[in-house]
Design a protein around this motif. Structure first.
Motif, PDB file in Angstrom:
ATOM      1  N   ALA A  69     -11.205  11.071  15.260  1.00  0.00           N
ATOM      2  CA  ALA A  69     -10.953  10.407  13.977  1.00  0.00           C
ATOM      3  C   ALA A  69     -11.551  11.228  12.840  1.00  0.00           C
ATOM      4  O   ALA A  69     -10.930  11.411  11.784  1.00  0.00           O
ATOM      5  CB  ALA A  69     -11.522   8.994  13.980  1.00  0.00           C
ATOM      6  N   MET A  70     -12.759  11.762  13.043  1.00  0.00           N
ATOM      7  CA  MET A  70     -13.397  12.594  12.014  1.00  0.00           C
ATOM      8  C   MET A  70     -12.562  13.843  11.785  1.00  0.00           C
ATOM      9  O   MET A  70     -12.369  14.270  10.634  1.00  0.00           O
ATOM     10  CB  MET A  70     -14.817  12.968  12.444  1.00  0.00           C
ATOM     11  CG  MET A  70     -15.538  13.885  11.466  1.00  0.00           C
ATOM     12  SD  MET A  70     -15.622  13.264   9.748  1.00  0.00           S
ATOM     13  CE  MET A  70     -16.666  11.842   9.944  1.00  0.00           C
ATOM     14  N   SER A  71     -12.034  14.410  12.846  1.00  0.00           N
ATOM     15  CA  SER A  71     -11.211  15.610  12.736  1.00  0.00           C
ATOM     16  C   SER A  71      -9.999  15.366  11.837  1.00  0.00           C
ATOM     17  O   SER A  71      -9.638  16.218  11.021  1.00  0.00           O
ATOM     18  CB  SER A  71     -10.769  16.068  14.126  1.00  0.00           C
ATOM     19  OG  SER A  71      -9.997  17.221  14.039  1.00  0.00           O
ATOM     20  N   ARG A  72      -9.375  14.207  11.988  1.00  0.00           N
ATOM     21  CA  ARG A  72      -8.206  13.881  11.142  1.00  0.00           C
ATOM     22  C   ARG A  72      -8.605  13.810   9.670  1.00  0.00           C
ATOM     23  O   ARG A  72      -7.897  14.332   8.797  1.00  0.00           O
ATOM     24  CB  ARG A  72      -7.569  12.571  11.591  1.00  0.00           C
ATOM     25  CG  ARG A  72      -6.777  12.693  12.879  1.00  0.00           C
ATOM     26  CD  ARG A  72      -5.974  11.449  13.186  1.00  0.00           C
ATOM     27  NE  ARG A  72      -6.813  10.292  13.475  1.00  0.00           N
ATOM     28  CZ  ARG A  72      -7.302   9.986  14.671  1.00  0.00           C
ATOM     29  NH1 ARG A  72      -7.024  10.745  15.702  1.00  0.00           N
ATOM     30  NH2 ARG A  72      -8.055   8.915  14.842  1.00  0.00           N
ATOM     31  N   HIS A  73      -9.735  13.183   9.369  1.00  0.00           N
ATOM     32  CA  HIS A  73     -10.186  13.084   7.976  1.00  0.00           C
ATOM     33  C   HIS A  73     -10.547  14.466   7.413  1.00  0.00           C
ATOM     34  O   HIS A  73     -10.206  14.787   6.269  1.00  0.00           O
ATOM     35  CB  HIS A  73     -11.392  12.143   7.861  1.00  0.00           C
ATOM     36  CG  HIS A  73     -11.027  10.705   7.999  1.00  0.00           C
ATOM     37  ND1 HIS A  73     -10.272  10.026   7.057  1.00  0.00           N
ATOM     38  CD2 HIS A  73     -11.316   9.805   8.971  1.00  0.00           C
ATOM     39  CE1 HIS A  73     -10.120   8.776   7.441  1.00  0.00           C
ATOM     40  NE2 HIS A  73     -10.732   8.617   8.598  1.00  0.00           N
ATOM     41  N   LEU A  74     -11.206  15.270   8.224  1.00  0.00           N
ATOM     42  CA  LEU A  74     -11.571  16.614   7.766  1.00  0.00           C
ATOM     43  C   LEU A  74     -10.329  17.461   7.517  1.00  0.00           C
ATOM     44  O   LEU A  74     -10.290  18.237   6.554  1.00  0.00           O
ATOM     45  CB  LEU A  74     -12.487  17.289   8.795  1.00  0.00           C
ATOM     46  CG  LEU A  74     -13.889  16.682   8.917  1.00  0.00           C
ATOM     47  CD1 LEU A  74     -14.627  17.289  10.104  1.00  0.00           C
ATOM     48  CD2 LEU A  74     -14.674  16.843   7.630  1.00  0.00           C
ATOM     49  N   ARG A  75      -9.307  17.284   8.336  1.00  0.00           N
ATOM     50  CA  ARG A  75      -8.055  18.030   8.146  1.00  0.00           C
ATOM     51  C   ARG A  75      -7.428  17.692   6.784  1.00  0.00           C
ATOM     52  O   ARG A  75      -6.936  18.586   6.074  1.00  0.00           O
ATOM     53  CB  ARG A  75      -7.091  17.713   9.285  1.00  0.00           C
ATOM     54  CG  ARG A  75      -6.107  18.811   9.562  1.00  0.00           C
ATOM     55  CD  ARG A  75      -5.327  18.621  10.857  1.00  0.00           C
ATOM     56  NE  ARG A  75      -6.194  18.231  11.977  1.00  0.00           N
ATOM     57  CZ  ARG A  75      -5.986  17.173  12.750  1.00  0.00           C
ATOM     58  NH1 ARG A  75      -4.935  16.420  12.609  1.00  0.00           N
ATOM     59  NH2 ARG A  75      -6.818  16.869  13.716  1.00  0.00           N
ATOM     60  N   VAL A  76      -7.443  16.415   6.417  1.00  0.00           N
ATOM     61  CA  VAL A  76      -6.885  16.003   5.119  1.00  0.00           C
ATOM     62  C   VAL A  76      -7.691  16.631   3.983  1.00  0.00           C
ATOM     63  O   VAL A  76      -7.122  17.168   3.026  1.00  0.00           O
ATOM     64  CB  VAL A  76      -6.864  14.459   4.986  1.00  0.00           C
ATOM     65  CG1 VAL A  76      -6.514  14.035   3.569  1.00  0.00           C
ATOM     66  CG2 VAL A  76      -5.893  13.849   5.991  1.00  0.00           C
ATOM     67  N   LEU A  77      -9.010  16.571   4.087  1.00  0.00           N
ATOM     68  CA  LEU A  77      -9.863  17.142   3.042  1.00  0.00           C
ATOM     69  C   LEU A  77      -9.719  18.661   2.959  1.00  0.00           C
ATOM     70  O   LEU A  77      -9.735  19.229   1.858  1.00  0.00           O
ATOM     71  CB  LEU A  77     -11.322  16.752   3.279  1.00  0.00           C
ATOM     72  CG  LEU A  77     -11.639  15.266   3.099  1.00  0.00           C
ATOM     73  CD1 LEU A  77     -13.038  14.936   3.627  1.00  0.00           C
ATOM     74  CD2 LEU A  77     -11.488  14.840   1.645  1.00  0.00           C
ATOM     75  N   LEU A  78      -9.553  19.305   4.102  1.00  0.00           N
ATOM     76  CA  LEU A  78      -9.330  20.760   4.110  1.00  0.00           C
ATOM     77  C   LEU A  78      -7.996  21.124   3.461  1.00  0.00           C
ATOM     78  O   LEU A  78      -7.920  22.057   2.660  1.00  0.00           O
ATOM     79  CB  LEU A  78      -9.358  21.299   5.548  1.00  0.00           C
ATOM     80  CG  LEU A  78     -10.730  21.465   6.189  1.00  0.00           C
ATOM     81  CD1 LEU A  78     -10.604  21.643   7.699  1.00  0.00           C
ATOM     82  CD2 LEU A  78     -11.483  22.630   5.559  1.00  0.00           C
ATOM     83  N   SER A  79      -6.942  20.377   3.793  1.00  0.00           N
ATOM     84  CA  SER A  79      -5.621  20.709   3.240  1.00  0.00           C
ATOM     85  C   SER A  79      -5.555  20.438   1.742  1.00  0.00           C
ATOM     86  O   SER A  79      -4.799  21.106   1.034  1.00  0.00           O
ATOM     87  CB  SER A  79      -4.513  19.970   3.983  1.00  0.00           C
ATOM     88  OG  SER A  79      -4.565  18.600   3.722  1.00  0.00           O
ATOM     89  N   ALA A  80      -6.343  19.504   1.249  1.00  0.00           N
ATOM     90  CA  ALA A  80      -6.387  19.232  -0.192  1.00  0.00           C
ATOM     91  C   ALA A  80      -7.371  20.165  -0.900  1.00  0.00           C
ATOM     92  O   ALA A  80      -7.531  20.089  -2.116  1.00  0.00           O
ATOM     93  CB  ALA A  80      -6.786  17.775  -0.441  1.00  0.00           C
ATOM     94  N   LEU A  81      -8.011  21.032  -0.125  1.00  0.00           N
ATOM     95  CA  LEU A  81      -8.989  22.002  -0.637  1.00  0.00           C
ATOM     96  C   LEU A  81     -10.214  21.333  -1.254  1.00  0.00           C
ATOM     97  O   LEU A  81     -10.856  21.890  -2.138  1.00  0.00           O
ATOM     98  CB  LEU A  81      -8.334  22.976  -1.626  1.00  0.00           C
ATOM     99  CG  LEU A  81      -7.154  23.767  -1.090  1.00  0.00           C
ATOM    100  CD1 LEU A  81      -6.541  24.637  -2.184  1.00  0.00           C
ATOM    101  CD2 LEU A  81      -7.560  24.612   0.097  1.00  0.00           C
TER     102      LEU A  81
END
Length: 121
Positions: free
Chosen positions: A42-54
């Motif tokens: 679940a944390m990985s999914r949230h981090l992916r969103v934050l990474l893609s939004a820079l």
């Protein structure tokens, strides 16, 4: 990176919590997951969103290539701040607008109370 993508990424309360935690310093995904109280996937999914939004960036550690450390990208928040500053610059007097909105809210509440009073008769 646009202000819109940053705002969208931060629309989720969990992601805002992650950003707050990272504002105190870089952390590994496992540390973030433990502090937020969620599973690693679940944390990985949230981090992916934050990474893609820079909003955040990650880097691999030299001593352990599997481990990644996440940190904030201040320029992402600056893009939102610049948009807000631009928006507010168009307002003649931001304090007066806030006062007007508060007065309108008070009037609406008084109107609702009056309507309830009439209905209860």
């Amino acid at each position: 990176m646009t202000a819109g993508s940053v705002i969208e990424a931060l629309s989720d309360p969990t992601r805002r919590r992650i950003v707050t935690l990272l504002s105190r310093g870089p952390k590994r995904a496992g540390e973030l997951a433990a502090e937020v109280g969620m599973s690693a996937p679940a944390m990985s999914r949230h981090l992916r969103v934050l990474l893609s939004a820079l909003v955040i960036t990650d880097e691999r550690l030299d001593q352990d290539a599997r481990a990644r450390v996440f940190r904030l990208r201040p320029q992402s928040i600056k893009s939102v701040q610049a948009w807000l500053d631009e928006l507010m610059a168009g307002w003649a007097d931001p304090d007066a607008i806030a006062d007007d909105q508060a007065t309108e809210t008070d009037r609406a509440a008084e109107s609702d109370q009056a309507a309830e009073s009439i209905d209860s008769r």
